[in-house]
Each structure stands twice: as C-alpha cells, then as structure tokens.
Write an enzyme that holds these catalytic residues in place. Structure first.
Site: not given
Length: 260
Positions: A45, A115
């Site tokens: 990701s 993230k």
C-alpha cells in the site's frame, strides 16, 4: 615486614553474563517503549516509497513531548477499529514473541497500519475525478511519492471532507492498492484517525541495507497558502477584538478634547 592485601578475585565472566544480558534487554525494552521501534511493512500500500518486507524505524519519543502528526509524514498507527477486520494476523513462534516484545524485531501480532498523513485537524481535503488531491484548496503535487501511473484519487474520489480537530486523514502512496481513509468513511470518525492512535512517525528505512533511506516530508506540503485556512481564523479573531478597542480609545480621546 609490611602486610600484603590481596584484591578481590574478579568474578568469572560467565557469572556476569546473565547480568549483562538482563541490562541489555532492559535497555532494549526501554528504547522500544519510549524512543524507537521497528516495524515491518506487510503490504504494497505504500509503494514505491516502501516495499513489502522493508523494516522502518518509528520515532516514539517526540509524541511524549506533545508533537502532533504533520502533513506529509509517514506514520504508524493502531487500527482505529474495523480497518483490518479482513486481514489475517500471523502467529509468531515463542522466540519471535520475545524479540518483538523487547523491540529487537517488528511485532507480527499488533494490528498496526502505516500510511502518509495528507490532512490534519482543521483542514479540508478532497479529490475529484482523477485528481489532484487538494488540501485547503491547494493542489498537491504528488509525483515524487505516489506509485507510478497511479492517479491521486485511485478509484475513490472523495470530499470535500472537513477533518475534525485531533484527527488526521491518511492515504497510501499506492492509491490503487491502499485501503486507507477513503475506504472507511462509513466507520466512526468518517475515515479519519485519532491522533491518540498514532504510534509515531516512520523516519527511516533500516532494512534491507540496500534500501537505507530517510523518509522526509515532500516539498508540496510546504507550499505557500496550504495553512491559510487554519491561520485565517486567529487573524480574524484578533481583528474582531481590536476594532472595539480602537473605537473605545477614539471616543475617550474625543471626549477629552471636547469636555462638557
């Protein structure tokens, strides 16, 4: 004749070894708890910034002194609730458990995510069509960190969304392969993450050796005007408070010049 005092015989190394090991383990545990912790990247990701299997070091010290997540930082945070429900958790062996407990290897059991912070409390963030992502009306230039050929919105346009105080909006750098804030707007927090869930900022890639690198904040987050929306409110409040004071002072001066 003078007496000779014999010194104590040095303790055998093997007797001191358990003490040294205990001190080393205690220091490692303290470092992991308060200073720096290693985390393993479990998915794609955050490509191309981070690759699956990379080990990153996370700063856990500055949050103790009130440091808050900032736009552009790569952060590790606990699952806010429901983000990792479908992700199986690997079961480590006893040795891995001990090493991860003292911080000598990343934990495999903790449900943590990594993230990039795109917006912080007070910001308005949005991404329409194929992008770009906008923060407080300013378009982000993300070519330096998003996955090649990925669009800024991925397949999930969103917003505009106002990020509440004390929360952050996060996105993966591989926008087509990241279940980030965009995909959890139906959960409490509407996709945002509480600052209290943030473990710390990932500041360097420590392993493998051929990928050693720092993780700086991209320049686009320093562009002029991105803080304008946040800075305008205090300025307006200051102006509103100053106007009555100026009027009151002028009236006093006028009354002093024209006594009745």
């Amino acid at each position: 004749m003078g007496s000779v005092t014999k010194g104590k015989k040095p303790r055998a190394f093997w007797k001191e070894l358990p003490i040294l090991i205990g001190i080393a383990l205690l220091l490692a545990l303290l470092i992991k708890t308060f200073l720096v912790q290693a985390f393993s990247i479990p998915s794609d990701s955050m490509q191309d910034t981070l690759q699956r299997g990379d080990r990153v070091l996370v700063d856990k010290l500055t949050p103790w002194f009130g440091s808050k997540p900032q736009r552009g930082e790569v952060v590790v945070f606990h699952d806010p609730g429901g983000w990792l429900n479908e992700t199986p958790t690997p079961q480590p062996n006893p040795v891995q458990k001990v090493l991860s407990f003292i911080g000598l290897m990343p934990s495999a059991e903790e449900k943590d995510l990594i993230k990039r912070v795109i917006a912080v409390g007070g910001d308005t963030v949005e991404c329409q069509g194929t992008g770009p992502v906008k923060v407080n009306g300013k378009a982000l230039k993300e070519d330096s960190y998003i996955f090649p050929n990925a669009t800024p919105c991925g397949d999930r346009p969103f917003g505009p969304i106002h990020v509440p105080k004390g929360r952050i909006w996060v996105m993966g750098d591989h926008r087509d392969d990241s279940l980030d804030s965009r995909y959890h707007q139906n959960l409490p927090g509407n996709g945002t993450v509480s600052e209290s869930e943030v473990v710390g900022r990932a500041f360097t890639i420590a392993w493998p050796i051929n990928r050693w690198a720092t993780l700086p904040v991209p320049d686009t987050f320093d562009q002029s005007g991105i803080n304008k929306a946040m800075g305008a409110a205090p300025a307006a409040m200051g102006l509103a408070g100053a106007v009555p004071l100026v009027i009151w002072r002028r009236r006093r001066l006028t009354a002093a010049r024209n006594p009745r």
